[in-house]
Design an enzyme around this catalytic site. Structure first.
Site, PDB file in Angstrom:
ATOM      1  N   SER A 473       0.813  -1.211   0.000  1.00  8.65           N
ATOM      2  CA  SER A 473       0.000   0.000   0.000  1.00  8.65           C
ATOM      3  C   SER A 473       0.856   1.275   0.000  1.00  8.65           C
ATOM      4  O   SER A 473       1.529   1.565  -0.978  1.00  8.65           O
ATOM      5  CB  SER A 473      -0.963  -0.049   1.193  1.00  8.65           C
ATOM      6  OG  SER A 473      -1.977   0.908   1.077  1.00  8.65           O
ATOM      7  N   ASP A 484      10.363   5.874 -10.042  1.00  7.43           N
ATOM      8  CA  ASP A 484       9.939   6.583 -11.251  1.00  7.43           C
ATOM      9  C   ASP A 484      10.703   7.895 -11.449  1.00  7.43           C
ATOM     10  O   ASP A 484      11.004   8.282 -12.591  1.00  7.43           O
ATOM     11  CB  ASP A 484       8.435   6.861 -11.204  1.00  7.43           C
ATOM     12  CG  ASP A 484       7.604   5.603 -11.438  1.00  7.43           C
ATOM     13  OD1 ASP A 484       8.159   4.619 -11.965  1.00  7.43           O
ATOM     14  OD2 ASP A 484       6.407   5.616 -11.093  1.00  7.43           O
ATOM     15  N   LYS A 498      -0.727  -4.469  -3.208  1.00  7.18           N
ATOM     16  CA  LYS A 498      -2.048  -3.953  -2.844  1.00  7.18           C
ATOM     17  C   LYS A 498      -2.143  -2.494  -3.284  1.00  7.18           C
ATOM     18  O   LYS A 498      -1.637  -1.598  -2.619  1.00  7.18           O
ATOM     19  CB  LYS A 498      -2.323  -4.061  -1.345  1.00  7.18           C
ATOM     20  CG  LYS A 498      -3.737  -3.599  -0.983  1.00  7.18           C
ATOM     21  CD  LYS A 498      -3.976  -3.607   0.510  1.00  7.18           C
ATOM     22  CE  LYS A 498      -5.412  -3.187   0.824  1.00  7.18           C
ATOM     23  NZ  LYS A 498      -5.724  -1.809   0.384  1.00  7.18           N
TER      24      LYS A 498
END
Length: 676
Positions: A473, A484, A498
């Site tokens: 999460s 990224d 998740k």
């Protein structure tokens, strides 16, 4: 003599089980009492209507209600009731499928749990037959543990028994396995025969006391998890327990529990609680027994209502509770172990971010350990200015580490199951010069981008994020954003996966005609999905590390991709962001090569990898030996390996190989930066 008892005697004699008094066994095996059919209450029938409405109108996944959904719910329900394939015969399942397989969707649209109750009643009949057999057999059975024999532990993909004879042979092996398991579980010396007899008697009494709520909960679990694994229904009693868990105010072990089939399973270990401090309980562990104090008898809680199990586990601060568990790390094939915990409240200080410094290759590497992403919501709302939050604590630690002139930092997110989304965004913002951190897409397709508004990076040096399969999460959001942006490297293994958002809705009538409204429970619904700023979801796939370092976690049994109904990986348009390009792909390749050379030269790390291969081979075995010497040898091997490498997460350790290796990677990053 009935055909059932004739087959029973033949099987027991042929397979090395000797009954000195077969006639006595036949006399003692009382016929199973006729099962009193459970029927839905008016409140449950009403709740069923609202649950259907909420699922169809508010759930993120839009599902076509047809025979395909009907079969999904049916198959999931049967698997939940009989995951061990040891209650139903193949003919039972086929007959139930013909009768209910394509009818459940009609019941679902009408909000009627009728089919669910009828299947549950048939299951109860079969369950009582099995437990009655086990209870009778344990009184007189004498097993031979020297002959080669084995049992399939993970039978969820096996076929159901073709006939009664095959089913009875399976029951014999189950009894033999339970006998060995109890003998080597670490419990105080006691009669195995007596303990098993008491356990089966208790289970039989439990089956006779089941209520409509049990059938309704079991059926609704199959219905809701057919939409996705994180959607569920809470009965009024279950929701009361859920609220206590969330408030973390009651003394206990600091773990959230859920029901899976006939087991009570650890769903989350709360940082700062007794279970977290012990590092002996993991998400997915099955609780099969609970004992009070140091010596009181451990009570078998298999197939108990979760509320009753919770009552046994909770207690006064400072008192001892002992849990008998089947570790998820062994896929249920290893022996049960006893975990001793001292009840206490969750210590919020132990949830807080911690720091340490590791000297590696002439470089000072700072480590920031985050057990969760915490936030004092009440303090934030009161605007006190000094409330606890992850980002505030991490900022303070960053300032302290930079004052000590560290050359790089490792953010340790292992076992961090998530927490405050707001704090995950703010923590990421400490390491990037402003910009988007995560995208959220709701059921209508609308996308929201959460940004770090502060254009200053509080730390711009070499950075790594250490993760494992339990990182989920909010942890995945941080790791994905750092990756990224090219701000640092992610080290470890693929994260949990998740990437969904849940909301709890109270079931209530639109208009209440009574002065005393009926409590119909709550529904937890998946309403949105997380996406990386690069456009891919963290859902299902998780975050892939740049440098792989495997842990002792059994990745075949832990993770979003292990759920059959999990939402799929998907992509949306990337957010508008500018990578900082602190590291090129070529430089990441250099780091991989350097880490490979360093780990090969580390004999301790190579021993760790060999032990990991050994335990993986044990896990992959479909069956467990019922030969005592082989059973004992496998048990001791597993315990030895896990004892050596499973660390206490609440304490610093110089034996944390993965953290040491990660610090080595960051030291390499610092040297690359020096070269630039």
């Amino acid at each position: 003599m009935t055909l059932l008892r004739k087959n029973l005697i033949l099987i027991l004699v042929a397979t090395g089980v000797f009954f000195p008094l077969v006639t006595a066994l036949a006399a003692k095996t009382a016929p199973t009492k006729e099962v009193t059919a459970l029927m839905p209450t008016p409140a449950q029938s009403e709740a069923g209507i609202y649950i259907t409405q909420y699922l169809l109108q508010n759930h993120y996944r839009k599902v076509a209600v047809n025979d395909s959904l009907s079969m999904q719910i049916f198959n999931r329900y049967i698997d939940n009731l009989d995951g061990s394939r040891s209650y139903f015969l193949a003919s039972d399942v086929e007959n139930l499928k013909k009768r209910y397989g394509t009818r459940i969707d009609d019941d679902f649209l009408a909000g009627m749990p009728t089919a669910g109750f009828e299947i549950y009643n048939y299951f109860l009949k079969r369950a009582k037959e099995k437990v009655q057999f086990m209870r009778t057999a344990v009184d007189t059975v004498n097993f031979r543990f020297t002959a080669p024999d084995s049992i399939d532990i993970d039978r969820k993909h096996d076929l159901w028994a073709a006939d009664q004879r095959e089913l009875l042979d399976l029951w014999r092996k189950e009894l033999k396995y339970q006998w060995l398991n109890l003998k080597y579980s670490g419990e105080a010396k006691k009669s195995v025969r007596g303990a098993l007899a008491k356990s089966f008697s208790s289970r039989l009494n439990l089956l006779n006391r089941l209520k409509p709520e049990d059938a309704f909960q079991a059926y609704m679990y199959a219905v809701t998890t057919s939409f996705d694994p994180h959607t569920s229904y809470f009965s009024p009693d279950e929701y009361a327990n859920f609220q206590i868990d969330m408030s973390r105010s009651l003394e206990g072990i600091g773990a959230k529990l859920q029901t899976e089939g006939e087991y009570t399973v650890i769903n989350e270990v709360i940082p700062g609680g007794p279970a977290f401090r012990s590092n002996q309980l993991k998400k997915g562990d099955k609780i099969i027994g609970v004992g009070q104090g140091k010596t009181a008898e451990i009570v078998d809680v298999t197939a108990w209502r979760i509320n009753e199990v919770v009552k046994l586990i909770r207690g006064k601060k400072g008192t001892i509770v002992r849990l008998k568990i089947l570790p998820v790390s062994q896929r249920g094939s290893g022996p049960a172990i006893i975990v001793r915990l001292v009840r206490d409240k969750v210590d919020l200080k132990e949830q807080a971010a911690k720091k340490r410094i590791i000297l590696q290759n002439g470089k000072k590497i700072g480590v920031i350990t985050l057990p969760s992403f915490y936030l004092d919501f009440e303090g934030q709302q009161r605007n006190t200015g000094n409330y606890n939050s992850t980002s505030t604590d991490v900022l303070k630690i960053l300032q302290e580490l930079q004052a000590e002139s560290v050359d790089g930092i490792v953010i340790d997110l292992r076992n961090n199951g998530g927490g405050s989304l707001e704090e995950a965004v703010k923590v990421t913002g400490l390491f990037i010069p402003g910009g988007p951190v995560v995208q959220i897409s709701n059921a209508r397709g609308a996308t929201t981008v959460l940004n770090d508004a502060d254009i200053r990076a509080q730390f711009s040096g070499p950075l790594a994020v250490l993760v494992n399969r339990y990182s989920a999460s909010a942890s995945e959001i941080v790791a994905a954003a750092i990756q990224d942006y090219g701000r640092g490297v992610v080290i470890g293994e693929r994260t949990f996966g998740k990437g969904t958002v849940q909301s709890i809705i109270r079931i209530s009538r639109p208009i209440t005609l009574s002065d005393t409204p009926v409590d119909l429970g709550e529904v937890k619904l998946t309403i949105a999905k997380f996406y990386r700023i690069s456009g891919g979801s963290t859902q299902h796939k998780g975050v892939e590390p740049d440098l792989v370092m495997p842990s002792m976690i059994d990745t075949a049994t832990v993770g979003e991709d292990t759920y059959t109904s999990s939402l799929p990986f998907s992509t949306i348009s990337p957010a508008n962001y500018q990578p900082v390009a602190a590291l090129s792909q070529a430089e990441i390749g250099v780091l991989r090569q350097k880490e490979l050379e360093r780990s090969k030269a580390n004999p301790l790390y190579q021993t760790y990898l060999r032990d990991l291969k050994t335990i993986d081979l044990i896990r992959k075995r479909k069956g467990a030996s019922l030969q005592e010497t082989a059973f004992k040898s496998a048990m001791e091997n597993i315990k030895k390996i896990e004892k050596q490498w499973v660390l206490d997460s609440s304490k610093e350790s110089d034996n944390d190989l993965l953290l040491i290796e990660s610090a080595g990677v960051v030291s390499d990053m610092a040297k690359l930066r020096d070269g630039k």
